[in-house]
Enzyme design. Structure first.
Site, short mmCIF file in Angstrom:
data_model
loop_
_atom_site.label_atom_id
_atom_site.label_comp_id
_atom_site.label_asym_id
_atom_site.label_seq_id
_atom_site.Cartn_x
_atom_site.Cartn_y
_atom_site.Cartn_z
N CYS A 246 -33.84 79.89 -18.98
CA CYS A 246 -34.34 81.21 -18.59
C CYS A 246 -33.19 82.17 -18.31
O CYS A 246 -33.29 83.37 -18.57
CB CYS A 246 -35.26 81.10 -17.38
N HIS A 489 -35.31 80.40 -10.95
CA HIS A 489 -35.80 80.90 -12.22
C HIS A 489 -35.22 82.29 -12.45
O HIS A 489 -35.02 83.06 -11.50
CB HIS A 489 -37.34 80.95 -12.19
#
Length: 1171
Positions: A246, A489
């Site tokens: 990510c 994330h």
């Protein structure tokens, strides 16, 4: 609501604003997997239940509205509020499901859905649903609603019970509410808590629906993202997450929407290198797909071109480092082209580091380029404060005065940095992760830190900077990290155009975003309620911190916005890139069509005279062979299952350029001995191909297997004259006594086996009658007087039997499809049964004198791949190669053959087996008795669990400096050679005679490592270490054979100050540890103690001795560690004297610092980009 009936549980699944234990999935089942985060304090609660204080009346709708509608975290704009009350009478006589009257809110119809006796539960169930007719629901309809349902006593409005929720109503999710609204037993006959009458009195109650329709500004408010289409909703697509990529996705999206960068990448010349190992080409492909694809794009091609393996995909890396290395990589790709200055002009600015004297005209300065700016978050409230902190001036005065050369001597001065220019695209790295000295680890800083949508950078420029254009910047991108240091994330907010929407790029999902989401929600710090209050943890009463915060900002100079965000059109895309994608799309479509139509076709594998001629193995062919690469492979035809055999015969005849009447198709069948031979010709060509396939005897192949016979004799009218299975005019098929035999020739000179053709011969004929047929087919007029033709029958691969000339074919049990192998042989050899002893000695072991031996080779041959050992040989000097070998050859013969291939003596080779999982070398193969074979090496005896991880088709080899026999007289010792203190380690495998001593080992190391001799470079010493601790120094006359195999041997030049020190008690052993002495790491060594020396001076010697410099050395804490098992380290101060503190001979000096090698050991190396 028409989708409910008496047997079907309620409406679709629900979510409420507060955590409610009595809420279940609408199907009546308790929810197992719904994780609800409780509100931090009572002010955030979206729901209350139970009785209320007396002043609040359920018929006071305005007061109730204030009570049930608490502020929403998203703060959406309110479009309309509506209140509707439904009086429910004769409650006990109601049916299982009831609907309230329709009312309007937000321009749409609504109604209450009631299950008076519960929706498969023992509680009343109440929901809000839209009031559209089933067939009149708009296709893409959605409406975001905050609502409350209040059940109350019409006779006493102070008695009420309510729940609140919010939901995105759609065609598929038409209702939402509360399956467990209230227990039925509490509603009737018993007084409501705090009152003297029940909630439902006289079988009558009111249900009021409070409906607040709010604006869905981004189109995804409270969206569940089922079947969400990013391209359709936003015009953009995301990037797939490979595992933990990510961080890479957020950076790539940011660079992609820096349009000028995308154009620059498209300019890199890749037409001559369309390789998936070329990262510039794969980045072009990625950008092109983001530009044209309708679905999320994968990054696999790009990461593979970086040289990343699977383990790198699951490791999050530093985005700033990745950004810099990617920029450097692409800049290098542009070198030598007209675009080589594009990236520096776009992303590079200039900064000056200076020391300027206050009282005299003297300044020392250095100007450097920068590609990003790292700003401190800790201690600063916002971006502007960070910039001011960055250029803060330090005053050098008093004892810290600056030496301004011989002319001005020591002077008061100002030290600092100032920007000369900023780039058009400014990347700001916010230092959210910093080293915590107290915890001795990296920590994430979650402090609130604000950044503006626009700012003026001119305040941070040097007074002489170019100000012909303004230096105002506009925010273009916010890259966000959510989580903590160990798990998190990454996603990005980007504004693709000068004006318009912001978008959130969260891996494969792209959504519109509000400015509040972009700015306020990424400032970090504690959560706040919509009213501005801090959210507190319920028990600790401490603020709840936001897990998400910006860590990288992208600003674009306002005067360059049009230039940087210029449109990227199809004309900007390299033509070869478009062409390649069109070709790949066409290929994919062809494969898709082939898959869709696959069930309509069947494969046909056809053996022809040509394929048989090229076949050099057993049977008539290898059906698994690829006809595109192997001329001996059967021809492959994809044919309609419903087509007739006649059509198939015509198609094959056309392919072979033959008259369809002149070919005949024989069905191949599996014999009991596991060979595949022709059985009989297909005489009736009317059945379909599939019917013929199904009628064929037991087949293991999904394709129809046939042999194509071409007629050798035709009649006057061109009709074929088949030797057997001749069809008559009356339709009868005649089978005579002729049998079909296939002929193969073993060529003794070329050591090959070849298909010759086929023949028909009567069963009553003798074997020797085949000789004239063979002579004719081979074009041999006459054999020399001392030669004969020897015949063999190939019964199966491991059964080759000689044929006797005087036997009949019938006696030899030959039948249709059998194979006869022949060879020319000297009559004397036949008579004597083999070669003479002299001939046997002279011939190569790879030469086979008769067909039976050659068939044995075919049975045992194996293709083995050989690789140079990556550490012990040079793979560039010895590239990998393959050899076809008989697995029955001995170790010595294997060495000889590989040596011939490499051009080195076979005696100087050593082989290693290959780990099947990693592909790395395993153990060295021990040369044993002549009985050892290649098969025994590749598949060791007792091939069990221990050997399951060994490849059986590959070996590593090492080219030795001596013969393997001589090597057996030597001992191999792995030595780590230290240089630059202890910071640089080089490992060598050093061979020394087993009878030698350490001095011999040092001489061998000097030769192996190609370093200056002891006379030139200084004396070398060897010492052993164990578990990262110093074990002992090896005396120069110590026997090599006695060196412990379980310790590490270290070599280093003896420091000058230690050369003449003989007393070992003047040394202290030094080791590294992290926190606890038991957590040792790094390279241990010995340090000379100096009596009376303060530790401040000892540290200077340690810095020189270790080679550690700067911050790496400054972070080390020093301690004396006793050998006692449970003793704690005694940390040293600068004024301590190590000679006195370390009084015991067993005391150690410990260097306490972070184990930087740990991540390497765990498989995580430095971030790198190849390709």
């Amino acid at each position: 609501m028409d989708n409910h009936n008496g047997d079907v549980p309620s409406p679709t699944a629900m979510m409420v604003d507060p955590p409610e234990e009595h809420i279940v999935e609408p199907n009546g089942a308790e929810s197992d997997e719904v994780a609800i985060i409780p509100p931090p304090d009572a002010t955030d609660s979206m729901d209350t239940d139970g009785g209320q204080v007396a002043p609040l009346q359920a018929n006071d709708y305005e007061a109730m509205k204030e009570h049930v509608f608490l502020p929403l975290p998203e703060e959406p704009r309110i479009l309309e509020d509506q209140v509707n009350t439904w009086t429910v009478e004769s409650w006990r006589t109601l049916s299982k499901k009831e609907h309230g009257p329709i009312f309007e809110a937000g321009g749409y119809p609504w109604r209450i859905l009631l299950f008076p006796f519960g929706n498969n539960v023992d509680q009343t169930s109440i929901y809000l649903e839209h009031g559209f007719e089933a067939n009149n629901i708009p296709e893409d309809w959605s409406c975001c609603v905050q609502f409350a349902l209040v059940l109350w006593n019409p006779s006493d409005p102070a008695i009420f019970y309510q729940h609140s929720a919010h939901h995105r109503f759609t065609k598929d999710e038409s209702d939402w509410g509360f399956t467990r609204f209230l227990e039925i037993r509490k509603m009737f006959n018993m007084p409501w808590e705090g009152f003297d009458r029940p909630l439902v009195e006289n079988d009558t109650a009111n249900i009021t629906a409070y409906v607040r329709v709010v604006e869905d500004e981004t189109g995804v408010l409270w969206h569940n993202f089922n079947n969400y289409d990013s391209k359709k909703e936003t015009g953009y697509v995301g990037l797939k997450n490979q595992g933990a990529t990510c961080y890479l996705n957020s950076l790539l999206q940011s660079l992609y929407f820096t349009n000028a960068f995308r154009k620059a990448i498209y300019k890199i010349p890749t037409e001559q290198d369309e390789s998936m190992n070329n990262s510039a080409y794969t980045l072009q492909r990625l950008f092109y797909q983001l530009q044209t694809s309708n679905n999320a794009v994968g990054t696999n091609e790009l990461t593979k071109s970086f040289g990343w393996e699977t383990r790198h995909i699951f490791e999050q890396q530093d985005v700033q480092e990745l950004s810099r290395k990617l920029m450097e990589h692409m800049e290098a790709k542009m070198k030598g082209t007209e675009y080589e200055k594009v990236l520096p002009q776009m992303f590079s600015g200039k900064i000056k580091t200076y020391i300027s004297c206050i009282n005299v005209p003297y300044e020392s300065s250095r100007t450097e380029e920068f590609w990003d700016v790292q700003l401190n978050v800790s201690g600063n409230k916002n971006l502007l404060e960070s910039f001011q902190d960055y250029i803060n001036v330090e005053k050098l005065d008093g004892e810290n005065q600056y030496f301004a050369g011989e002319q001005y001597k020591l002077q008061d001065a100002k030290k600092g940095v100032i920007f000369i220019s900023f780039p058009n695209v400014l990347h700001l790295q916010l230092k959210r992760f910093e080293y915590d000295v107290q915890r001795d680890t990296m920590m994430k800083i979650n402090d609130r830190y604000e950044f503006p949508e626009e700012f003026d950078a001119s305040d941070y420029l040097d007074k002489d900077a170019d100000r012909s254009e303004n230096w105002e910047y506009q925010l273009h991108g916010v890259l966000v990290h959510s989580g903590d240091l160990n798990a998190g994330h990454y996603y990005a907010f980007l504004k693709p155009n000068k004006e318009g929407w912001w978008y959130k790029y969260d891996d494969d999902k792209v959504t519109k975003a509000t400015k509040r989401e972009v700015l306020e929600e990424n400032f970090g710090g504690p959560f706040r309620t919509p009213t501005g209050q801090l959210r507190l943890q319920s028990q600790k009463k401490t603020p709840v911190m936001r897990p998400n915060s910006a860590y990288m900002l992208v600003y674009i100079r306002k005067s360059k916005l049009d230039e940087i965000l210029c449109p990227v059109t199809a004309e900007d895309t390299p033509p070869h890139l478009q062409r390649r994608f069109e070709e790949e799309f066409a290929a994919r479509e062809a494969r898709r069509k082939e898959r869709e139509e696959q069930h309509l076709y069947i494969g046909v594998k056809a053996i022809t005279a040509e394929t048989f001629h090229h076949h050099g193995g057993t049977d008539l062919t290898h059906f698994e062979a690829n006809p595109e690469t192997d001329p001996a492979a059967p021809r492959f035809y994809k044919f309609l299952r419903t087509a007739t055999m006649q059509a198939l015969a015509e198609h094959i005849a056309e392919d072979l350029k033959k008259d369809p009447r002149h070919i005949r198709l024989w069905i191949m069948v599996n014999r009991q001995n596991k060979t595949i031979r022709p059985d009989q010709p297909v005489m009736d060509l009317r059945p379909t191909v599939e019917e013929t396939y199904n009628r064929a005897a037991a087949h293991r192949d999904p394709s129809l297997r046939i042999w194509v016979e071409v007629v050798e004799e035709v009649g006057p009218d061109g009709d074929p004259l088949w030797p057997t299975y001749q069809g008559q005019s009356n339709g009868v098929v005649v089978k005579n006594e002729l049998i079909l035999l296939f002929l193969k020739w073993f060529d003794l000179d070329s050591q090959t086996l070849k298909g010759v053709g086929h023949t028909y011969i009567s069963k009553e004929k003798k074997v020797e009658d085949l000789i004239p047929v063979i002579m004719k087919k081979m074009g041999w007029d006459k054999l020399p007087s001392d030669e004969k033709i020897q015949l063999w029958e190939e019964i199966k691969p491991n059964m080759i039997e000689g044929l006797k000339g005087k036997h009949t074919l019938k006696a030899a049990e030959l039948q249709d499809g059998d194979i006869i192998c022949f060879q020319r042989i000297h009559e004397r050899k036949m008579r004597l049964g083999g070669s003479s002893a002299a001939e046997e000695a002279n011939r190569s072991v790879d030469r086979y004198e008769d067909a039976r031996e050659y068939y044995d080779f075919l049975l045992n041959k194996k293709t083995v791949r050989f690789h140079a050992h990556p550490q012990k040989s040079d793979p560039e000097q010895y590239p990998a190669f393959e050899m076809v070998l008989n697995t029955r050859i001995s170790y010595d013969r294997l060495s000889e053959k590989v040596g011939e291939k490499l051009g080195v003596p076979g005696t100087h080779l050593r082989f290693y087996t290959v780990n099947a999982s990693t592909g790395n070398p395993r153990t060295a193969v021990k040369r044993s008795a002549q009985t050892q074979t290649l098969h025994g090496i590749l598949v060791p005896t007792g091939y069990g669990q221990l050997n399951m991880n060994q490849r059986s088709d590959a070996l590593y080899f090492e080219v030795l400096d001596m013969s393997l026999a001589e090597l057996d007289t030597k001992k191999c010792i792995k030595i780590t050679l230290l240089s630059e203190g202890i910071t640089k380690e080089d490992q060598y495998d050093v061979l020394v005679t087993k009878s030698g001593v350490v001095e011999d080992l040092i001489e061998a190391l000097v030769k192996k490592a190609k370093i200056p001799s002891e006379e030139e470079g200084g004396r070398i010493r060897l010492y052993e270490t164990s578990n990262n601790r110093f074990f002992r120094e090896l005396d120069r006359i110590y026997p090599v054979i006695s060196i412990n195999d379980y310790t590490s041997v270290i070599a280093e030049r003896i420091p000058e100050e230690e050369l003449d020190v003989k007393d070992s008690s003047q040394f202290i052993s030094v080791f590294h540890f992290q926190g606890e002495p038991s957590r040792s790491h790094g390279m241990p060594f010995r340090l000379l103690l100096k009596e009376g020396e303060p530790f401040s001076e000892t540290k200077k010697r340690l810095e020189k001795r270790t080679g550690l410099k700067g911050k790496s050395f400054e972070k080390i804490k020093f301690a004396v560690v006793r050998r006692t098992q449970y003793s704690r380290p005694q940390y040293l101060n600068d004024d301590d004297i190590l000679w006195d503190v370390a009084a015991n001979e067993d005391d150690l000096l410990g260097l306490d610092h972070v184990d930087r090698s740990r991540s390497i050991r765990n498989g995580v190396g430095d971030l790198f980009l190849k390709g």
